[in-house]
Design an enzyme around this catalytic site. Structure first.
Site, PDB file in Angstrom:
ATOM      1  N   TYR A   1       0.453  -0.997  10.283  1.00  0.00           N
ATOM      2  CA  TYR A   1       0.159  -1.652   9.003  1.00  0.00           C
ATOM      3  C   TYR A   1       1.327  -1.455   8.030  1.00  0.00           C
ATOM      4  CZ  TYR A   1      -2.251  -2.493   4.556  1.00  0.00           C
ATOM      5  OH  TYR A   1      -2.615  -2.968   3.325  1.00  0.00           O
TER       6      TYR A   1
ATOM      7  N   HIS B   1     -12.358   2.711   4.279  1.00  0.00           N
ATOM      8  CA  HIS B   1     -11.611   3.851   3.742  1.00  0.00           C
ATOM      9  C   HIS B   1     -12.580   4.952   3.328  1.00  0.00           C
ATOM     10  CE1 HIS B   1      -8.413   0.742   3.274  1.00  0.00           C
ATOM     11  NE2 HIS B   1      -7.706   1.746   3.748  1.00  0.00           N
TER      12      HIS B   1
ATOM     13  N   SER C   1       0.854  -1.186   0.000  1.00  0.00           N
ATOM     14  CA  SER C   1       0.000   0.000   0.000  1.00  0.00           C
ATOM     15  C   SER C   1       0.888   1.234   0.000  1.00  0.00           C
ATOM     16  CB  SER C   1      -0.852  -0.033   1.265  1.00  0.00           C
ATOM     17  OG  SER C   1      -1.069   1.256   1.750  1.00  0.00           O
ATOM     18  N   SER C   2       0.342   2.357  -0.467  1.00  0.00           N
ATOM     19  CA  SER C   2       1.150   3.576  -0.541  1.00  0.00           C
ATOM     20  C   SER C   2       1.490   4.134   0.844  1.00  0.00           C
ATOM     21  CB  SER C   2       0.434   4.635  -1.376  1.00  0.00           C
ATOM     22  OG  SER C   2      -0.836   4.916  -0.830  1.00  0.00           O
ATOM     23  N   CYS C   3       0.862   3.619   1.908  1.00  0.00           N
ATOM     24  CA  CYS C   3       1.177   4.138   3.251  1.00  0.00           C
ATOM     25  C   CYS C   3       2.535   3.659   3.754  1.00  0.00           C
ATOM     26  CB  CYS C   3       0.086   3.794   4.247  1.00  0.00           C
ATOM     27  SG  CYS C   3       0.041   2.057   4.634  1.00  0.00           S
TER      28      CYS C   3
ATOM     29  N   LYS D   1       3.800  -4.184   6.002  1.00  0.00           N
ATOM     30  CA  LYS D   1       3.944  -4.219   4.539  1.00  0.00           C
ATOM     31  C   LYS D   1       5.395  -4.004   4.110  1.00  0.00           C
ATOM     32  CE  LYS D   1      -0.119  -5.308   3.293  1.00  0.00           C
ATOM     33  NZ  LYS D   1      -0.300  -6.589   2.583  1.00  0.00           N
TER      34      LYS D   1
HETATM   35  P1  GDP Z   1      -5.737   7.169   4.620  1.00  0.00           P
HETATM   36  O1  GDP Z   1      -5.647   7.432   3.145  1.00  0.00           O
HETATM   37  O2  GDP Z   1      -4.787   6.124   5.091  1.00  0.00           O
HETATM   38  O3  GDP Z   1      -5.605   8.439   5.433  1.00  0.00           O
HETATM   39  O4  GDP Z   1      -7.143   6.525   4.939  1.00  0.00           O
HETATM   40  P2  GDP Z   1      -8.690   6.873   4.727  1.00  0.00           P
HETATM   41  O5  GDP Z   1      -9.123   6.478   3.350  1.00  0.00           O
HETATM   42  O6  GDP Z   1      -9.391   6.204   5.858  1.00  0.00           O
HETATM   43  O7  GDP Z   1      -8.858   8.452   4.936  1.00  0.00           O
HETATM   44  C1  GDP Z   1      -8.487   9.395   3.977  1.00  0.00           C
HETATM   45  C2  GDP Z   1      -8.913  10.790   4.377  1.00  0.00           C
HETATM   46  O8  GDP Z   1     -10.342  10.912   4.296  1.00  0.00           O
HETATM   47  C3  GDP Z   1      -8.526  11.241   5.791  1.00  0.00           C
HETATM   48  O9  GDP Z   1      -8.100  12.591   5.714  1.00  0.00           O
HETATM   49  C4  GDP Z   1      -9.870  11.168   6.534  1.00  0.00           C
HETATM   50  O10 GDP Z   1      -9.938  12.072   7.629  1.00  0.00           O
HETATM   51  C5  GDP Z   1     -10.853  11.570   5.441  1.00  0.00           C
HETATM   52  N1  GDP Z   1     -12.241  11.154   5.682  1.00  0.00           N
HETATM   53  C6  GDP Z   1     -13.338  11.974   5.661  1.00  0.00           C
HETATM   54  N2  GDP Z   1     -14.454  11.304   5.968  1.00  0.00           N
HETATM   55  C7  GDP Z   1     -14.087  10.006   6.168  1.00  0.00           C
HETATM   56  C8  GDP Z   1     -14.814   8.823   6.503  1.00  0.00           C
HETATM   57  O11 GDP Z   1     -16.007   8.812   6.712  1.00  0.00           O
HETATM   58  N3  GDP Z   1     -14.101   7.666   6.607  1.00  0.00           N
HETATM   59  C9  GDP Z   1     -12.740   7.632   6.390  1.00  0.00           C
HETATM   60  N4  GDP Z   1     -12.095   6.465   6.489  1.00  0.00           N
HETATM   61  N5  GDP Z   1     -12.016   8.739   6.084  1.00  0.00           N
HETATM   62  C10 GDP Z   1     -12.672   9.912   5.978  1.00  0.00           C
END
Ligand code: GDP
Length: 328
Positions: free
Chosen positions: A152, A195, A123-125, A156
């Site tokens: 995580y 996500h 994953s890109s993280c 990875k």
């Molecule tokens: P990340 O890419 O590892 O940070 O994972 P996420 O896909 O969970 O979150 C991406 C971004 O979307 C972060 O800045 C979150 O704060 C924002 N975000 C906004 N609303 C939501 C939500 O309902 N769920 C999640 N997972 N992220 C949200």
């Protein structure tokens, strides 16, 4: 078993044999199910999959027995415990321990059986929180990780290193690919564990249906993320298996990103929500930007095809058709 990269025949790009046994670990997940669909469409007839209740990949003896029984010629390791920003920061032990065990078991068993081609997915993280954007493969291990998903990411990174070590020690032409944020049919649409993209589809679609005036999303809406449709990811995986042989992981993305506020607006438009959006800044933003440099993949002859709006429309359609039987 061969004993080192220097001893083996040079890799030649060639189609995989469509009738050989091919194990897709994690074939029920977002990525694994897309890879399975794509391989079927490409004419593969020897596909092997096991659900987690049929085979617990954390159980080392069970994994070794499974490989001894099925003897796969090719493997994609798409099985992992995954989740969104809240799940990752709430259950870091699970993300570290489960992923390490799954990877070590599958890769060790695959070495024992000299699997011919294997693709490990990360994953890109894995990249440092403040890596220069767009993120090149060389940024790996050059700085501190984003704390909301460091457990995580460490698992990875260990997987990438294990692939590199296997290449050195045993000469097997195995590879790793690092996708950006993926979305599409078969995703986890849970409001708390998923996500961002599936969470927003569900939240805006629910609000559009109920006639709610306001939707509340997490964070500030300013972080930038890149989104790749999982069918594109599946196509990239087969392309890499047939064309790439190198120790470096390969980034897989579209090469462009959007803010979370922008993707929220687009999703609101696609589902027909006309109310207002608010932001709950008590929830974490995570890393400020995550955009992959995809020039290495382009150099290998592959670029993404599915545009974000078209991909969103088909994902929303899939979500509506499956809303009653989803993992929520
Ligand atoms: P990340 O890419 O590892 O940070 O994972 P996420 O896909 O969970 O979150 C991406 C971004 O979307 C972060 O800045 C979150 O704060 C924002 N975000 C906004 N609303 C939501 C939500 O309902 N769920 C999640 N997972 N992220 C949200």
């Amino acid at each position: 078993m061969t004993s080192g990269t220097q001893d083996r025949e040079p890799f030649e790009a060639a189609p995989l044999d469509r009738s050989s046994s091919f194990y897709v670990a994690g074939h029920r997940g977002l990525v694994g199910s897309a890879i399975w669909r794509n391989l079927e469409a490409e004419g593969f007839t020897g596909l092997i999959g096991r659900t987690s209740s049929e085979l617990d990949l954390k159980d080392r003896d069970a994994v070794f027995a499974f490989f001894a029984e099925t003897k796969p010629r090719y493997v994609v390791l798409a099985a992992a415990k995954v989740g969104g920003i809240l799940a990752n920061s709430t259950y870091p032990v699970d993300f570290l321990s489960e992923n390490l065990r799954i990877q070590v078991n599958v890769l060790d068993a695959a070495v024992e059986h000299s699997v011919e081609r294997l693709l490990f997915l990360g994953s890109s993280c894995i990249y440092p929180r403040m890596a220069p954007q767009p993120i090149r493969e060389e940024s790996l291990l050059t700085g501190y990780l984003e704390p909301t998903n460091d457990a995580y990411a460490i698992a990875k990174i260990a997987g990438i290193l294990q692939i590199q070590a296997i290449r050195r020690q045993y000469g097997l032409p195995w590879i790793s690919a690092m996708p950006t944020n993926l979305y599409g049919p078969g995703d986890n649409f849970s409001l708390t564990g998923s996500h961002v993209l599936p969470a927003l589809i569900r939240r805006y679609d629910d609000a559009a249906k109920s006639g709610a005036a306001t939707v509340v999303n997490w964070g500030t809406g300013t972080p930038r993320r890149e989104f790749l449709h999982v069918d594109d990811m599946a196509a990239a995986c087969l392309h890499l298996l047939e064309n790439y042989d190198g120790p470096s992981q390969v980034n897989v993305g579209t090469g462009s990103d959007v803010t979370i506020a922008e993707i929220a607006d687009t999703i609101a438009g696609v589902v027909g929500f006309t109310g207002t959006t608010e932001w709950d800044i008590s929830k974490p933003d995570g890393t400020p930007q995550k955009l992959l440099d995809v020039s290495k993949l382009a150099g290998e002859g592959w670029t993404s095809r599915i545009g974000l709006e078209a991909g969103l429309r088909s994902t929303v359609k899939w979500y509506r058709e499956h809303a009653d039987d989803l993992r929520k």
